[in-house]
Design a protein around this motif. Structure first.
Motif, PDB file in Angstrom:
ATOM      1  N   VAL A 194     -73.467  -4.044 -74.443  1.00 41.18           N
ATOM      2  CA  VAL A 194     -72.583  -4.133 -73.284  1.00 41.18           C
ATOM      3  C   VAL A 194     -73.250  -5.054 -72.094  1.00 41.18           C
ATOM      4  O   VAL A 194     -72.590  -6.074 -71.594  1.00 41.18           O
ATOM      5  CB  VAL A 194     -72.166  -2.765 -72.582  1.00 41.18           C
ATOM      6  N   ALA A 195     -74.596  -5.197 -72.105  1.00 44.05           N
ATOM      7  CA  ALA A 195     -75.191  -5.978 -71.243  1.00 44.05           C
ATOM      8  C   ALA A 195     -76.574  -6.250 -71.892  1.00 44.05           C
ATOM      9  O   ALA A 195     -77.306  -5.840 -72.756  1.00 44.05           O
ATOM     10  CB  ALA A 195     -75.577  -4.892 -69.863  1.00 44.05           C
ATOM     11  N   GLN A 197     -79.495  -5.673 -70.629  1.00 39.82           N
ATOM     12  CA  GLN A 197     -80.550  -4.563 -70.806  1.00 39.82           C
ATOM     13  C   GLN A 197     -79.649  -3.170 -71.007  1.00 39.82           C
ATOM     14  O   GLN A 197     -78.500  -2.988 -70.253  1.00 39.82           O
ATOM     15  CB  GLN A 197     -81.188  -4.508 -69.423  1.00 39.82           C
ATOM     16  N   PHE A 198     -80.111  -2.398 -71.851  1.00 43.93           N
ATOM     17  CA  PHE A 198     -79.291  -1.108 -72.473  1.00 43.93           C
ATOM     18  C   PHE A 198     -79.596  -0.015 -71.409  1.00 43.93           C
ATOM     19  O   PHE A 198     -78.746   0.958 -71.370  1.00 43.93           O
ATOM     20  CB  PHE A 198     -79.523  -0.926 -73.801  1.00 43.93           C
ATOM     21  N   PRO A 200     -79.717   0.675 -68.083  1.00 40.93           N
ATOM     22  CA  PRO A 200     -78.609   0.757 -67.211  1.00 40.93           C
ATOM     23  C   PRO A 200     -77.140   1.512 -67.814  1.00 40.93           C
ATOM     24  O   PRO A 200     -76.709   2.325 -67.062  1.00 40.93           O
ATOM     25  CB  PRO A 200     -78.333  -0.642 -66.369  1.00 40.93           C
ATOM     26  N   THR A 201     -76.745   0.608 -68.768  1.00 38.77           N
ATOM     27  CA  THR A 201     -75.479   1.176 -69.388  1.00 38.77           C
ATOM     28  C   THR A 201     -75.734   2.670 -70.042  1.00 38.77           C
ATOM     29  O   THR A 201     -74.680   3.459 -69.916  1.00 38.77           O
ATOM     30  CB  THR A 201     -75.049   0.113 -70.501  1.00 38.77           C
ATOM     31  N   LYS A 204     -75.582   4.978 -67.017  1.00 38.64           N
ATOM     32  CA  LYS A 204     -73.882   5.246 -66.501  1.00 38.64           C
ATOM     33  C   LYS A 204     -73.329   5.959 -67.464  1.00 38.64           C
ATOM     34  O   LYS A 204     -72.416   6.905 -67.035  1.00 38.64           O
ATOM     35  CB  LYS A 204     -73.520   3.750 -66.529  1.00 38.64           C
ATOM     36  N   ALA A 223     -78.544  -2.058 -61.987  1.00 39.52           N
ATOM     37  CA  ALA A 223     -77.325  -1.065 -62.305  1.00 39.52           C
ATOM     38  C   ALA A 223     -76.286  -1.611 -63.001  1.00 39.52           C
ATOM     39  O   ALA A 223     -75.987  -2.650 -62.828  1.00 39.52           O
ATOM     40  CB  ALA A 223     -76.864  -0.316 -61.069  1.00 39.52           C
ATOM     41  N   ALA A 224     -75.620  -1.002 -63.820  1.00 34.82           N
ATOM     42  CA  ALA A 224     -74.390  -1.358 -64.591  1.00 34.82           C
ATOM     43  C   ALA A 224     -73.241  -1.664 -63.693  1.00 34.82           C
ATOM     44  O   ALA A 224     -73.048  -1.056 -62.694  1.00 34.82           O
ATOM     45  CB  ALA A 224     -73.916  -0.197 -65.373  1.00 34.82           C
ATOM     46  N   THR A 225     -72.709  -2.764 -63.789  1.00 35.91           N
ATOM     47  CA  THR A 225     -71.502  -3.328 -62.996  1.00 35.91           C
ATOM     48  C   THR A 225     -70.380  -2.516 -63.457  1.00 35.91           C
ATOM     49  O   THR A 225     -70.257  -1.988 -64.453  1.00 35.91           O
ATOM     50  CB  THR A 225     -71.376  -4.753 -63.109  1.00 35.91           C
ATOM     51  N   GLU A 228     -69.120  -3.759 -66.595  1.00 34.33           N
ATOM     52  CA  GLU A 228     -69.829  -3.353 -68.036  1.00 34.33           C
ATOM     53  C   GLU A 228     -69.428  -1.917 -68.016  1.00 34.33           C
ATOM     54  O   GLU A 228     -69.379  -1.311 -69.165  1.00 34.33           O
ATOM     55  CB  GLU A 228     -71.317  -3.384 -67.557  1.00 34.33           C
ATOM     56  N   THR A 229     -69.029  -1.160 -66.943  1.00 39.40           N
ATOM     57  CA  THR A 229     -68.683   0.192 -67.149  1.00 39.40           C
ATOM     58  C   THR A 229     -67.360   0.292 -67.767  1.00 39.40           C
ATOM     59  O   THR A 229     -67.259   1.256 -68.647  1.00 39.40           O
ATOM     60  CB  THR A 229     -68.888   0.922 -65.836  1.00 39.40           C
TER      61      THR A 229
END
Length: 230
Positions: A194-195, A197-198, A200-201, A204, A223-225, A228-229
């Motif tokens: 997803v991003a 770096q894993f 933050p996701t 979330k 933090a996840a955007t 990305e969320t």
């Protein structure tokens, strides 16, 4: 089949970037209530690299007391300064950890002889079980597979029910059950894409599952955007 699933737990932080003791206790309860066999504090996903010795010790003490032998507890005690690694390892064991786990030294690419010397010397100084943590993508070298057994998988932070079902099916030699769980796990692995770096996701995803914590990480992780969320 002998099988356990150990979750390398994320470390909940507050809005000021400090370890949030109470939120971390909620994480441990969430994992235990959903059937995890054990918890690893301060693995890679636990951001061991960005948390001070003082805050690590505070969380180790509180976490082990809170978990209170409900499941196995391992503690990641890696530190690039050798004596600090020894100190934190023996502190964790004195608090009641079932063992400590140490990633191999990173930054320099090291020969097997240097790695063997590092772990031999560390084992002589540590007052309890020592697990070797192999993560070639982060250390630049691969520990020999001789004696290697098991792995830890961060997706069980937000999907402990699937992970515990897989371990239970393995213990029961239920191949069909393992297959179904593996198919679910294969789908969940998409979170790692997803991003960049894993961590933050995954944090979330835990919030979306109802874990009461801030989905924040230590610097330099963002933090996840919203994108990305979604």
């Amino acid at each position: 089949m002998k099988a356990k699933w150990i979750t390398p737990a994320v470390t909940a932080l507050d809005k000021e970037g400090h370890v949030d003791i109470e939120a971390n206790k909620k994480i441990y309860d969430f994992l235990i209530d959903h059937g995890m066999d054990g918890i690893l504090l301060f693995g890679s996903i636990g951001e061991f690299f960005a948390i001070s010795m003082e805050e690590k010790k505070a969380l180790i003490k509180e976490a082990i007391a809170h978990i209170s032998h409900r499941v196995t507890v391992y503690v990641g005690t890696c530190h690039m300064e050798f004596e600090q690694c020894v100190e934190l390892s023996n502190y964790a064991l004195a608090q009641g950890a079932d063992g400590v786990m140490v990633i191999s030294p990173y930054y320099f690419s090291l020969p097997d002889s240097a790695l063997l010397n590092f772990y031999d010397t560390l084992a002589d100084r540590v007052n309890g079980p020592l697990l070797l943590y192999n993560f070639p993508d982060r250390t630049g070298h691969d520990l020999s597979p001789d004696g290697g057994d098991g792995c830890v998988a961060g997706l069980s932070n937000f999907a402990p029910d699937v992970a515990s079902a897989y371990a239970a099916a393995a213990r029961a030699d239920d191949l069909e059950g393992m297959k179904k769980c593996q198919q679910q796990i294969d789908g969940l692995m998409a979170i790692y894409d997803v991003a960049p770096q894993f961590i933050p996701t995954i944090k979330k995803a835990m919030v979306l599952r109802g874990v009461e914590m801030e989905p924040l990480c230590a610097q330099p992780l963002l933090a996840a955007t919203e994108e990305e969320t979604e």
